[in-house]
Design an enzyme around this catalytic site. Structure first.
Site, PDB file in Angstrom:
ATOM      1  N   GLU A   1       9.612  17.190  14.111  1.00 12.29           N
ATOM      2  CA  GLU A   1      10.125  16.748  12.385  1.00 12.29           C
ATOM      3  C   GLU A   1       9.387  17.328  11.673  1.00 12.29           C
ATOM      4  OE1 GLU A   1      11.593  13.314  10.001  1.00 12.29           O
ATOM      5  OE2 GLU A   1       9.471  13.545  10.992  1.00 12.29           O
TER       6      GLU A   1
ATOM      7  N   GLU B   1       9.897   2.324  10.201  1.00 11.57           N
ATOM      8  CA  GLU B   1      11.081   3.379  10.071  1.00 11.57           C
ATOM      9  C   GLU B   1      10.132   4.529  10.339  1.00 11.57           C
ATOM     10  OE1 GLU B   1      14.536   2.802  10.556  1.00 11.57           O
ATOM     11  OE2 GLU B   1      14.058   1.130  10.052  1.00 11.57           O
TER      12      GLU B   1
ATOM     13  N   LYS C   1       0.876  -1.334   0.166  1.00 12.06           N
ATOM     14  CA  LYS C   1      -0.828   0.170   0.260  1.00 12.06           C
ATOM     15  C   LYS C   1       0.780   1.299   0.176  1.00 12.06           C
ATOM     16  CE  LYS C   1      -1.429   2.653   2.662  1.00 12.06           C
ATOM     17  NZ  LYS C   1      -1.400   4.168   1.597  1.00 12.06           N
TER      18      LYS C   1
ATOM     19  N   CYS D   1      13.978  11.279   5.824  1.00 11.27           N
ATOM     20  CA  CYS D   1      13.681  10.553   7.475  1.00 11.27           C
ATOM     21  C   CYS D   1      14.777  11.507   7.583  1.00 11.27           C
ATOM     22  CB  CYS D   1      13.369   9.943   7.356  1.00 11.27           C
ATOM     23  SG  CYS D   1      13.742   8.780   6.567  1.00 11.27           S
TER      24      CYS D   1
END
Length: 477
Positions: free
Chosen positions: A375, A244, A171, A278
């Site tokens: 973040e 992750e 997905k 990231c």
């Protein structure tokens, strides 16, 4: 152009079609992509489960050949698919082509895994007994990937999963379905049997639960909040989960560093791929003795970045992926300014069609500010002053995230001290925090990762289960 889901080797219409637009030019519609229902996601799991026994028993050379052909097809179409990636995600054309070529390399490397994945034969501790340790596929693996690397992330999860004999339901992000659809098409073109790889497109909030409830393992890359939800939902079934998640990655610049080199490393890590990585550099921690001289160079390089059409060869940074992400970025910039932080350059939306902003660089920040805790996932970086190496390492480690970190120095002893004491799963010495190789393990610690590393020698641990067999080859009374 309508693109449908892939379930059981067939293209299947969804419950609706969703337009996929170019972030550099929202009027440019790349195509219309089918949105699957939760029931169709469950059908994809069932198709993968039906195909699993035969695929697990397939000759390793056959699996290897299919992966190799997939890599060949990706390489042959790198420029075409790279342009598609750029239109879909917004990174520059050279970055888009590079990502497709990297995806081809991943498949080529993974093609060797079915042949390399051996076991152990050990002497037993009883007469006439031998012990064999082997690895077997987990079964059906659900893969959920984000929008920032729309080809490479599906590639590195899929290639290893298939190499070890698993079947897959992928997905991708509903923001960037085009590259995943092309990957599905290439896998089938390469000869992958029906049901071994399935693609369902649409929002993760609708389709994710069906994958977690039906698969034998889940590999997810995305936000920490969603990762936590996946982990909580997986606990009752006790399935394998690999997460992750985010990063708030520090780059330390020491007083012996080559400041031109350091400025180039910082800009590359912070602003290439529009900062949408990231592993992007977001906290630049600079020794106070060289702080002003370094910042002068860093501001000059940041101002020199050319933001614009990602298809143009002169462009250094393309648009943010969509309006929602752009508004989030600008919100962080505005909040930081209300705290009195000095905005050295950038941080404004560009007056042109598309989701463009200037790369933002803050100076005079400290590690307690929200801009240095959350973040942002965009072209926003902050400079923090440090007194010495120990102080810099303390600041670098003061974060719930621990994905990537870096240090710029001429001193081997300082580099080794940083390598040993950094809490991050990745450490870069005189190199950007963003930018990884495909043949070595990748992953973070703390809030940045859970459940084992990806890629390289670590991949076999997640995508297989161990089995220890005792064989009595002596005389049995």
């Amino acid at each position: 152009m309508e693109k449908l889901n892939w379930i059981g080797g067939r293209q299947v219409a969804g419950i609706r079609l969703t337009p996929n637009s170019n972030p550099a030019n929202p009027d440019d519609v790349i195509g219309h992509y089918a949105c699957a229902s939760p029931d169709q996601a469950a059908e994809a799991i069932a198709a993968a489960r039906a195909a699993a026994p035969a695929w697990a028993a397939t000759n390793p050379q056959t699996r290897s050949d299919i992966l190799r052909r997939t890599g060949d097809l990706l390489h042959a179409r790198a420029e075409e698919l790279g342009a598609l990636l750029t239109r879909e995600e917004g990174k520059t054309l050279r970055e888009g082509i590079g990502e497709v070529r990297r995806s081809a390399q991943i498949f080529h490397y993974a093609a060797g895994e079915p042949l390399r994945a051996g076991g152990e034969s050990l002497p037993g501790l009883r007469d006439g007994m031998t012990v064999v340790v082997s690895r077997e596929p987990v079964g059906v693996v659900g893969l959920i990937t984000p929008w920032n690397f729309p080809m490479a992330l599906p590639a590195w999860k899929t290639a290893y999963a298939l190499a070890y004999g698993n079947t897959v339901v992928l997905k991708p992000s509903d923001v960037t379905p085009a590259c995943a659809w092309e990957l599905a098409s290439l896998l089938h073109q390469a000869g992958l049997p029906a049901g071994v790889f399935n693609l369902v497109m649409g929002p993760g909030s609708r389709l994710g639960p069906a994958l977690v409830d039906g698969a034998d393992a889940i590999s997810f890359t995305g936000s920490p909040g969603v990762g936590q939800d996946i982990l909580a939902r997986s606990v009752p079934r006790r399935i394998k989960v690999q997460l992750e998640l985010g990063g708030k990655n520090p780059l330390v610049v020491l007083d012996d560093a080559d400041l031109e080199l350091a400025a180039g490393i910082a800009v590359q890590g912070a602003f290439h791929s529009t900062g949408q990585r990231c592993t992007a550099t977001s906290r630049i921690i600079v020794h106070r003795h060289v702080h002003d001289a370094f910042v002068e160079r860093l501001v000059a390089r940041t101002r020199g970045l050319r933001v614009g059409d990602p298809m143009a060869p002169e462009t250094d940074m393309g648009p943010v992926v969509n309006e929602g992400q752009l508004q989030k970025n600008l919100g962080y910039v505005a909040e930081a300014r209300t705290e009195g932080v000095e905005l050295a350059c950038g941080g404004k939306r560009l007056d042109r069609p598309g989701w463009f902003m200037e790369p933002a660089l803050f100076v005079g920040t400290n590690n307690a500010m929200r801009i240095n805790r959350d973040e942002v996932f965009g072209p926003v970086a902050c400079v923090i002053s440090a007194d010495d190496l120990d102080h810099a390492i303390a600041i670098a480690n003061d974060s719930e995230h621990a994905l990537s970190s870096g240090v710029v120095t001429r001193s081997l002893s300082a580099a080794e001290a940083f390598r040993r004491r950094s809490h991050a799963g990745l450490v870069m010495v005189n190199a950007p925090t963003a930018g990884i190789d495909y043949h070595v393990p990748f992953g973070g610690r703390g809030a940045s990762g859970y459940g084992g590393r990806e890629q390289g020698s670590a991949a076999i641990e997640f995508f297989t289960e161990g089995k220890t067999t005792y064989v009595n080859h002596g005389v049995v009374d």
